[in-house]
Write an enzyme that holds these catalytic residues in place. Structure first.
Site, PDB file in Angstrom:
ATOM      1  N   SER A  78       0.829  -1.325   0.077  1.00  0.00           N
ATOM      2  CA  SER A  78      -0.044   0.040   0.048  1.00  0.00           C
ATOM      3  C   SER A  78       0.925   1.188   0.046  1.00  0.00           C
ATOM      4  O   SER A  78       1.662   1.563  -0.953  1.00  0.00           O
ATOM      5  CB  SER A  78      -0.910  -0.116   1.204  1.00  0.00           C
ATOM      6  OG  SER A  78      -1.860   0.887   0.869  1.00  0.00           O
ATOM      7  N   ASP A 212      -5.582  -3.681  -2.682  1.00  0.00           N
ATOM      8  CA  ASP A 212      -4.723  -3.391  -1.775  1.00  0.00           C
ATOM      9  C   ASP A 212      -3.906  -4.686  -0.972  1.00  0.00           C
ATOM     10  O   ASP A 212      -4.792  -5.339  -0.368  1.00  0.00           O
ATOM     11  CB  ASP A 212      -5.582  -2.193  -0.621  1.00  0.00           C
ATOM     12  CG  ASP A 212      -4.403  -1.597   0.010  1.00  0.00           C
ATOM     13  OD1 ASP A 212      -3.568  -2.132   0.707  1.00  0.00           O
ATOM     14  OD2 ASP A 212      -4.849  -0.476   0.185  1.00  0.00           O
TER      15      ASP A 212
END
Length: 333
Positions: A78, A212
């Protein structure tokens, strides 16, 4: 200031994370980085996710640079993949910090204000009336990937071209497992690693549907070690969890931060134990998704402080850890 919908999206994602069992181990093969000279252990950094709190990674890397502690490979999830990927490609830490402080990264991530994007949802649903079913998400992410590419050196815009070996970690939504991106456009790799479900559409890559990496490996310790590292330092920007008072829970901002910290602290316990050393900047009071310059600066300062406090342990780790024999580097993990 984040809209209520942004906060709701973040909390929805975190609630989903809470329902997960212990994250599975990543399936990856070890590979020598070839960066460390004889006699010195290969040092890897595992940079975790955490939204705006991830600006702390800039502070940690700055201290390591100033102290002459060489990083041989990087793995990021991320925001950890965004900071780590840009740094691995040769973008200066000052430049990365300026992009964050100026809100350039934030605006590239949310190209259209969320209230406006929500307002036109009925229009975006029209294709479904004709049997066309696009992936779910308020934003596609292509503009974000292009923004990242524009801020990379021209000759280092692929993962395999970075000056420091780098891996971006996303989640394969088809299997629920971590997905390590080791080649191809670096901007797209960072885009996939930071694609929050519902807020951003998934990225398709070699048959995988990627969102993600926080869902499967928020702290990419195993992925960093699989790059041939002898020692792995994990930078965790999800805590620590501080005591709270009853009155504080009347604030939406506090509830948002508290929920994020509580959930991720529990999920990250498994990965922290796999690291040789954990650096945990004090960023619990910083909103997970914030565009405020002051929050970015506070996160960077927290990263610098935590890294300086960890310097004795870092030096001890680098001095005492032995380099792995070459035959061990080719063994599958």
């Amino acid at each position: 200031m984040l809209s209520y919908l942004t906060r709701l999206s973040c909390l929805t994602l975190l609630t989903l994370l809470l329902c997960r069992a212990m994250p599975p181990c990543a399936a990856a093969d070890s590979e020598p980085s070839g960066a460390a000279p004889d006699g010195r252990p290969r040092l890897a950094l595992a940079l975790g996710g955490g939204g705006t709190r991830g600006a702390a990674h800039v502070g940690v890397l700055r201290v390591l640079e100033e102290e002459g502690i060489h990083v041989d490979c990087l793995a990021g999830t991320s925001i950890g993949s965004i900071v780590g990927g840009m740094y691995a490609a040769g973008v200066s830490l000052d430049r990365i910090q300026r992009l964050a402080e100026s809100k350039a990264i934030f605006h590239a991530y949310n190209t259209v204000p969320i209230p406006l994007r929500v307002a036109i949802i009925p229009i975006t649903m029209i294709p479904r009336l004709f049997g066309i079913h696009p992936y779910v998400g308020l934003y596609r992410g292509k503009k974000f990937a292009n923004f990242l590419d524009r801020n990379l050196p021209r000759d280092r815009r692929n993962v395999e071209e970075t000056r420091i070996p780098f891996r971006a970690v996303a989640t394969d939504m088809l299997t629920g497992d971590p997905y390590v991106i080791s080649k191809g456009p670096l901007g797209r790799a960072m885009q996939a690693s930071a694609a929050i479900p519902w807020l951003r559409k998934p990225v398709l890559l070699d048959g995988a549907v990627l969102n993600d990496g926080v869902l499967a490996a928020n702290l990419p310790v195993e992925q960093a070690r699989a790059m041939g590292a002898d020692a792995v330092i994990c930078v965790d920007v999800d805590g620590p969890l501080k005591p709270a008072t009853e009155k504080e829970f009347r604030s939406i901002k506090f509830l948002e931060n508290r929920t994020a910290t509580m959930i991720m602290t529990k999920l990250d316990d498994h990965y922290r134990k796999l690291a040789d050393l954990v650096i945990q900047p004090d960023v619990a009071d910083i909103p997970v998704l914030s565009a405020r310059r002051s929050d970015v600066q506070s996160a960077v300062a927290a990263g610098e402080k935590a890294a300086r406090e960890a310097l004795p342990a870092i030096r001890k780790l680098v001095l005492e850890r032995k380099r792995r024999p070459a035959q061990e580097l080719s063994a599958p993990r």
